[in-house]
Design an enzyme around this catalytic site. Structure first.
Site, mmCIF file in Angstrom:
data_model
loop_
_atom_site.group_PDB
_atom_site.id
_atom_site.type_symbol
_atom_site.label_atom_id
_atom_site.label_comp_id
_atom_site.label_asym_id
_atom_site.label_seq_id
_atom_site.Cartn_x
_atom_site.Cartn_y
_atom_site.Cartn_z
ATOM 1 N NE ARG A 26 3.562 2.155 -6.816
ATOM 2 C CZ ARG A 26 3.385 3.546 -6.497
ATOM 3 N NH1 ARG A 26 2.499 4.146 -7.032
ATOM 4 N NH2 ARG A 26 4.259 4.153 -5.592
ATOM 5 C CD GLU A 54 4.442 2.779 -14.457
ATOM 6 O OE1 GLU A 54 5.252 3.571 -13.894
ATOM 7 O OE2 GLU A 54 3.470 2.364 -14.227
ATOM 8 C CG HIS A 114 3.510 6.162 -12.607
ATOM 9 N ND1 HIS A 114 4.268 5.106 -12.016
ATOM 10 C CD2 HIS A 114 3.085 7.182 -11.527
ATOM 11 C CE1 HIS A 114 4.059 5.079 -10.812
ATOM 12 N NE2 HIS A 114 3.471 5.961 -10.318
#
Length: 315
Positions: free
Chosen positions: A232, A260, A279
């Protein structure tokens, strides 16, 4: 008496779901849209919409007074846990262990190879019709440190096996022994980091892993080492990482970032030695069939009163 099951995939597209009449379950389709498919108070089994963000994930939870199961379709559950204070006691939170391991491990290895072998530079050279010959780092004979040795970390090691690495080191929250060798505790990181040519982050995001890769962590990495993050974004302190890569002391390959999505104009986009993917660790052709199988199995277990898989915590 029936109970609602909220699914982000239409029920008729999931083979193996218990029949509604026999199970007493009513299937409701909700993929995170503005309107709920039914009264959330009747929902007993909630499958969280995939990759729709925390706000969407937790929005119905406050009204789900009959809730008994929350099933994510992601390996991490950090986008759901902030909303669990509003659910009844005894709700099982389950993650998607078994769905993302192969895809995430593939990407982790791809990022390692692309970064070491200079693939981004070759692509830029091709665009400019430049022949960028030379010697480049190899994965062979390198030492790799996997930080976060759960099912994804183990899958990454599976894919490293044919590449003749000099050594693979493993770190998890607590020490243990596996068939492949020891798994070290997080407290051993300061001693292990200087020994690694490649550091791969695959740990869940939790209070003890937030900014785990901070200035002190990064400073312990050897000169020329590569940091790969498929965990993450907030596991890495972005400011500290920028300082290291801008000095060209280390390089990085990031499938996740903080913030993000990475906004236009952010210095990470053009930082030297940084490769960014958006991602996509779990977003592959392997996701949907595996997600459907997990949903069908979990709902069938729920309907039969059997023990659920992948329970992360119970409220």
């Amino acid at each position: 008496m029936t109970a609602d099951v909220w699914l982000p995939i239409a029920a008729d597209e999931i083979d193996g779901l218990p029949g509604a009449s026999a199970s007493g379950l009513t299937y409701r389709f909700w993929d995170g849209g503005p309107d709920f498919p039914a009264d959330p108070a009747d929902c007993a089994f909630y499958v969280v919409p995939y990759m729709k963000g925390m706000e969407t994930a937790i929005r119905p939870l406050t009204a789900m007074g009959s809730l008994r199961v929350v099933q994510t379709l992601s390996a991490g559950v950090d986008h759901v846990t902030p909303g669990l204070g509003d659910v009844p006691a005894g709700v099982a939170l389950c993650n998607a262990r078994g769905v993302h391991e192969a895809s995430t491990a593939e990407l982790a290895l791809g990022l390692v190879l692309a970064s070491l072998r200079g693939i981004p530079g070759f692509v830029r050279g091709q665009d400019r019709e430049e022949w960028r010959a030379g010697f480049y780092p190899a994965l062979a004979d390198r030492s790799v440190l996997i930080v976060g040795y759960g099912s994804i970390g183990a899958a990454i090691e599976d894919r490293l096996a044919p590449f003749e690495c000099a050594r693979v080191m493993r770190v998890a929250r607590s020490a243990r022994t596996t068939e492949r060798g020891p798994v070290h505790a997080l407290g051993d990181l300061p001693a292990l980091l200087p020994e690694a040519d490649v550091v791969i982050l695959s740990t869940p995001l939790a209070p003890d892993t937030h900014h785990l890769a901070n200035a002190a962590f990064l400073a312990r990495m050897k000169d020329g080492a590569l940091l790969v993050n498929v965990a993450r974004g907030p596991v890495v302190d972005t400011k500290a990482l920028l300082a290291e890569v801008e000095s060209r002391r280390i390089t990085a390959a990031l499938d996740v970032t903080d913030p993000e999505p990475l906004p236009a104009g952010h210095p990470l986009w053009h930082a030297p030695g940084v490769l960014i993917s958006p991602h996509v660790g779990g977003s592959t052709s392997a996701f949907m069939p595996r997600a459907k199988r997990l949903i069908a199995e979990q709902v069938a277990r729920f309907a039969a009163g059997e023990e659920l898989r992948n329970v992360v915590l119970t409220t």
